[in-house]
Design a protein around this motif. Structure first.
Motif, short mmCIF file in Angstrom:
data_model
loop_
_atom_site.label_atom_id
_atom_site.label_comp_id
_atom_site.label_asym_id
_atom_site.label_seq_id
_atom_site.Cartn_x
_atom_site.Cartn_y
_atom_site.Cartn_z
N PHE A 184 1.79 8.57 -3.19
CA PHE A 184 2.24 8.43 -1.67
C PHE A 184 1.47 9.36 -0.65
O PHE A 184 1.62 9.16 0.61
N CYS A 185 1.09 10.69 -0.80
CA CYS A 185 0.73 11.31 0.00
C CYS A 185 -0.84 11.44 0.02
O CYS A 185 -1.48 12.14 1.06
N THR A 186 -1.35 10.82 -0.64
CA THR A 186 -2.97 10.70 -0.48
C THR A 186 -3.23 9.90 0.72
O THR A 186 -2.73 8.55 1.06
N GLY A 187 -3.99 10.37 1.91
CA GLY A 187 -4.40 9.52 2.86
C GLY A 187 -3.43 9.58 4.08
O GLY A 187 -3.42 8.91 4.89
N ARG A 188 -2.43 10.37 3.84
CA ARG A 188 -1.16 10.33 4.68
C ARG A 188 -1.32 11.81 5.51
O ARG A 188 -1.33 12.84 4.98
N GLY A 189 -1.11 11.54 6.75
CA GLY A 189 -1.55 12.76 7.54
C GLY A 189 -0.08 13.42 8.03
O GLY A 189 1.17 12.94 7.49
N GLU A 190 -0.03 14.77 8.60
CA GLU A 190 1.27 15.46 8.71
C GLU A 190 2.11 14.87 9.73
O GLU A 190 3.33 14.95 9.86
N GLU A 191 1.46 14.13 10.57
CA GLU A 191 2.07 13.38 11.44
C GLU A 191 3.03 12.17 10.97
O GLU A 191 4.14 11.85 11.80
N ASP A 246 0.68 -1.28 0.14
CA ASP A 246 0.00 0.07 0.03
C ASP A 246 1.08 1.23 -0.10
O ASP A 246 1.98 1.34 0.76
N PRO A 247 0.57 2.41 -0.72
CA PRO A 247 1.32 3.50 -0.74
C PRO A 247 1.80 4.17 0.49
O PRO A 247 2.78 4.61 0.68
N THR A 248 0.82 4.04 1.59
CA THR A 248 0.91 4.40 2.73
C THR A 248 1.73 3.99 3.46
O THR A 248 2.42 4.41 4.82
N ASN A 291 2.69 17.26 3.24
CA ASN A 291 2.81 16.10 3.69
C ASN A 291 4.25 15.40 3.25
O ASN A 291 4.40 14.35 2.89
N LEU A 292 5.34 16.21 2.74
CA LEU A 292 6.47 16.01 2.27
C LEU A 292 7.35 16.56 3.18
O LEU A 292 7.48 17.51 3.66
N GLN A 293 8.67 15.84 3.42
CA GLN A 293 9.89 16.27 4.27
C GLN A 293 11.01 15.56 3.62
O GLN A 293 11.26 14.65 3.12
N VAL A 294 12.09 16.89 3.61
CA VAL A 294 13.36 16.52 3.09
C VAL A 294 14.48 16.71 4.09
O VAL A 294 14.75 17.65 4.79
N PRO A 295 15.03 15.41 4.74
CA PRO A 295 15.85 15.60 5.76
C PRO A 295 17.29 16.31 5.47
O PRO A 295 18.00 15.50 4.77
N THR A 296 17.55 17.29 5.77
CA THR A 296 18.71 18.13 5.70
C THR A 296 19.80 17.65 6.97
O THR A 296 20.73 18.11 6.66
#
Length: 991
Positions: free
Chosen positions: A361-368, A332-334, A421-426
């Motif tokens: 991948f971001c559909t149905g994915r929460g900010e948490e 599942d994408p999530t 709902n995206l994050q780039v770890p710097t």
């Protein structure tokens, strides 16, 4: 109560048939989508990342591996211009480069110096990195020979071929340039070098090449086309040409960095490297207890079709390929935590790629729980044909180390991307294991329009289950190392010393992985110890030049010829430690005990408290049976370890053991003869191994086949060591007690299986294993083929990662060897002085050849170049000219007659061959050992043709490449040619 099919009603039978069909269908469907285990990997990436461990350090520390163009590639300043439209110029001077790409261990792969100089360094990288990946997977290359292992290589450029033409023009092109620079051979050479017979192909889909190669490898495994697969990619930047071309398209970032996701990103930085992974069906990897690094759940490949531009990425096509990969993996994408993106940093490509990812991948994915994305290109640059494999290895390492490494070169997020709902770890971000498996995606697309996506899952837990636990273990272990040269063995010992001194892996697992997961070469080392730390100390002493106790080393010339001596002697408690710590010995001993139920039992005989010195007395049936059982069990142990005897010898009870293991009679008969004195055997057949008499060591022959021979042979006196010098033996393996230190010698080498003990004494703890493993080590370093998996049969073992081979690289480049001279004219019928003057003037013969040639010329002058049939091979009469003249106007005649035995000896021919072969290979004559097979120093069919042609001209006999097959050493070929003169007289010799 179970019912048979005939007892069932028609409806129940139909239901059962449907269930069977459903089961078969599910099995077929699973096979088509079975997860693929990644069991090994190797890499060579910029920034000194020459191992997966070094690559992880680079990623973890957030290092930038992009540097200025090295001077040995091209003159960066000469091509540099800040004007992006300047013709023939490049507006950046930086990229991700490897070091010392001219170095290669050609000798290891049996490649001549001349061929190596014509070999695309991308092929060289693939050979070394592919080998390292297989070693990290503990897949010994000799065990893979003739297997259906597949090779899948992503490769999309070749600058070296152009460099060869620029260096020497058409005259600089030799026979190796074709195979050395064809992209197809990049995969084929790996398969050839390792003897692999599975699918072998090169893939060129531009930047997605390596990931497409991985996808094809997974498909091939699922389709049962191969049982193991090596997949990866390679890319080198040797010429500025393609960089100039990319500069014209404005695809490069002026800063020489990939600024993926950054608002200022305007292109990418180029890079180079090589990576490979070893793949296996997950069920097979679990069965074989392979070291599973990660699991490929699903993969897919598609094309953009007719889109806005051939080279532009296409959002809907990328969405489609991602969905297909998820569907194959039943994911599942999530469930996806992280996606390693293509992320080249172009203004057009970034929003399209990220938009495709977020839509899935971001559909149905929460900010948490945001989706993390990143790109290894910010560390290395864009490796193009190898970029996908660099991304895959990064994800594997991230899963292993439970961390997402920092993404570089990001100052301000691209405003054209929706970052919800995206994050780039710097900064390095923990990615710990949880209750559910962690999963990641890897996305790639190429300017060919081909897209690829792979879904990767963390490795299953490697914790051993309770039912796997075992109390059986030996107190000592043996570690073996080997290499093709002494220098490589020294370097390998240093690597292992470092690893052993800091490893937290079980010592038994380390030794098992080294012994079973590596090929065993000529230069060998064996170390016996109780712990990794103890072995590290012994290796330190070896590296320093000393010979520590428990460590042996040597060079193999040929497998030793080994005799086995069954002594028929024992002492109280003999074999007790082995019974307690060696499963094979215990099983064989108990088998004897089941056949001969005596009182006291055979098991009781192993206790020194049972019946004291009488436990192995030949005067009692129980004592004789106990002696037999111990020596029989010892033989089964050595047999499981791979030791095959050349002959057997037995004394007393030991003679019955020798006859039994040689197949003269079975185990029941042998024990019956010992327990019931006077009983005679029936139905003797001849022994499988020669059996020698005690103590004179002569073959017994048919004497043993007479039943009367076996009447009370156990009463035979034993007072001396057998005399075996006349049998040409290299070693004598002693099974039983009775070997004293006075018997030890180097010719043959006497090896004990049990420590000596005085009557009434029992050996100290561990001394049995010290004795046994010391003898095993002696056999190993002398060339015995030990079955190391058999050595650990019955113990719980698992593979662990260990150091890979230490390459002994030398420089091989276009200018590193002289190209072969133009073909010389055949010898001509001048006087010896005239001929020698002309030969010296041409400067095409070496000093050694010039020493040999006068003998040939004198003979030719005496025979007046007269063929046996009175005519030359061109059909002209004797003395007819070929229409050419020498410098003085004298007509010349082509040599067509053979040379007699009086002209040249085998030594003369050998000297000529060594000089000629050395010239063809591009090495010194001293590097050619006349007794080594031709293929050990890289002489292949292409060079054989040239040498055969030259030999025909020099000797006047038909020398063919086939001769080099039938007579595979210089010495053998020299003797053959010399003999052909003697037998053929003046007739031309041919094969």
């Amino acid at each position: 109560m179970n019912q048979t099919a005939t007892e069932l009603s028609p409806i129940k039978r139909a239901l059962r048939a449907v269930e069977d069909m459903q089961t078969r269908l599910e099995a077929i469907q699973y096979a088509q989508t079975e997860p693929i285990a990644i069991v090994g990997m190797g890499c060579r990436f910029p920034g000194g990342a020459e191992t997966p461990e070094a690559f992880w350090e680079l990623l973890h520390q957030g290092k930038d591996a992009v540097v200025k163009v090295p001077a040995d590639r091209w003159d960066a300043e000469a091509y540099y211009d800040t004007d992006p439209y300047a013709p023939g110029k490049v507006y950046t001077r930086e990229a991700g480069f490897l070091g010392r790409i001219d170095g290669f261990d050609a000798q290891f792969f049996g490649i001549s110096a001349r061929e190596a100089a014509s070999l695309d360094p991308q092929q060289r990288l693939l050979l070394e990195v592919g080998w390292e990946a297989l070693e990290q997977a503990n897949q010994a290359s000799d065990k893979l020979f003739s297997s259906t292992t597949g090779v899948f290589v992503g490769i999309c450029s070749n600058d070296y071929n152009k460099m060869i033409w620029e260096h020497g023009g058409a005259e600089g092109v030799d026979a190796f340039c074709a195979t050395g620079n064809a992209l197809s051979v990049a995969a084929g050479r790996l398969s050839h070098a390792l003897g692999l017979k599975g699918p072998s192909l090169a893939v060129d889909t531009a930047c997605s090449s390596a990931l497409v190669a991985v996808h094809l490898a997974c498909q091939s495994l699922r389709n049962q086309e191969c049982e193991l697969a090596l997949a990866g990619g390679v890319h080198l930047l040797l010429s500025p040409d393609s960089t100039v071309a990319f500069a014209r398209t404005q695809m490069l970032d002026p800063s020489g960095r990939c600024k993926t996701f950054d608002a200022e990103a305007s292109g990418y930085a180029r890079g180079e490297g090589c990576g490979a992974v070893v793949l296996k069906r997950l069920s097979d990897a679990k069965r074989d207890r392979d070291p599973i690094l990660a699991v490929i759940r699903g993969s897919a490949v598609n094309h953009n079709g007719r889109s806005s531009s051939l080279v532009a990425p296409n959002g809907p096509a990328q969405q489609a390929v991602i969905r297909q990969a998820l569907e194959v993996g039943k994911v599942d994408p999530t469930q996806i935590d992280y996606v390693e993106v293509q992320g080249t940093g172009t203004a057009t490509g970034q929003p399209i790629e990220v938009g495709a990812l977020t839509s899935i991948f971001c559909t149905g994915r929460g900010e948490e729980r945001p989706l993390h994305i990143g790109s290894v290109k910010t560390n290395l640059g864009h490796l193009e044909g190898a970029s996908g494999i660099a991304s895959l290895i990064k994800v594997i390492l991230s899963l292993q180390h439970q961390e997402i490494p920092p993404h570089l070169n990001l100052q301000q997020l691209n405003p054209h991307i929706d970052w919800q709902n995206l994050q780039v770890p710097t900064q390095a971000k923990p990615w710990p294991r949880g209750t559910q498996p962690r999963l990641a995606g890897i996305n790639c697309f190429g300017f060919s329009g081909t897209n690829a996506h792979v879904v990767v899952e963390e490795a299953p837990s490697s914790a051993r289950s309770p039912q796997d636990s075992s109390s059986t273990e030996r107190p000592l272990h043996v570690l073996t190392l080997s290499a093709k040269t002494e220098g490589a063995l020294q370097a390998l010992a240093q690597r292992y010393q470092s690893t052993l001194s800091r490893s937290d892996a079980a010592t038994a697992d380390i030794c098992f992985s080294a012994n079973t997961g590596r090929s065993h070469f000529q230069h060998r080392l064996s170390v016996v110890g109780s712990s990794a730390q103890a072995m590290a100390t012994q290796l330190s002493a070896f590296i320093a030049g000393s010979s520590p106790s428990g460590l042996l080393s040597g060079k193999v010339s040929a497998p030793p010829k080994v005799a086995v001596w069954f002594t028929g002697q024992g002492y109280p408690g003999m074999g007790r430690d082995l019974y307690e710590t060696q499963p094979i010995f215990r099983a064989a001993f108990e088998k004897c005990g089941a056949i001969a139920p005596l009182s006291p039992s055979l098991l009781e005989s192993l206790s020194d408290d049972s019946f004291s010195d009488n436990s192995f007395s030949t005067e009692t049936p129980a004592g004789r049976a106990a002696l037999f059982a111990v020596e029989y069990a010892l033989y089964q142990l050595w047999k499981a370890w791979g030791v095959e005897p050349a002959c057997l010898i037995g004394s007393g009870v030991g003679e019955y053991v020798a006859a039994c293991v040689a197949g003269m009679f079975d185990l029941e008969t042998a024990l019956g003869l010992l327990v019931t004195p006077g009983k005679l055997p029936a139905g003797l057949n001849k022994p499988r191994f020669p059996i020698l008499s005690y103590p004179d060591g002569q073959p017994l022959g048919d004497t043993m086949l007479k039943p009367d021979y076996w009447r009370d042979r156990f009463l035979q006196s034993q007072s001396e060591t057998p005399h075996l010098n006349a049998q040409g033996l290299d070693a004598v393996l002693v099974l039983g007690s009775g070997l004293s230190t006075s018997a030890a010698s180097d010719s043959p080498l006497w090896l004990a299986s049990l420590p000596p003990a005085q009557p009434g004494d029992s050996p100290e703890k561990n001394s049995v294993w010290e004795t046994l493993l010391a003898s095993l080590s002696h056999l190993y370093v002398r060339g015995s083929q030990i079955n190391w998996r058999g050595f650990d049969t019955g113990y719980l073992r698992q593979s662990v990662a260990l150091p890979t081979y230490t390459w002994q690289r030398q420089r091989h480049w276009i200018d590193s060897v002289d190209r072969p001279a133009k073909p010389t004219q055949p010898l001509v019928a001048l006087s010896p002085d005239q001929l020698m003057a002309q030969i010296k003037a041409t400067d095409t013969f070496s000093e050694t050849e010039l020493q040999v040639l006068p003998k040939l010329l004198n003979w030719l002058n005496q025979k007046a170049l007269r063929p046996a049939n009175g005519a030359g091979t061109n059909g002209k009469a004797n003395g007819a000219t070929n229409g050419k003249t020498n410098g003085a106007g004298t007509p010349t005649t082509t040599v067509s007659a053979p040379i007699s035995a009086t002209a040249t000896s085998a030594d003369d021919i050998q000297a000529w061959l060594i000089e000629r072969i050395a010239r063809e290979l591009g090495v010194a004559p001293t590097d050619i050992n006349p007794d080594d097979p031709f293929d050990t120093y890289g002489l292949d069919s292409v060079l054989a043709i040239g040498i055969a042609s030259a030999g025909k001209q020099a000797f006047g006999v038909e020398v063919t490449p086939l001769m080099l097959v039938h007579h595979p050493t210089v010495a053998a070929l020299s003797r053959h040619i010399a003999a052909s003169f003697e037998t053929a007289g003046t007739e031309v010799f041919e094969i």
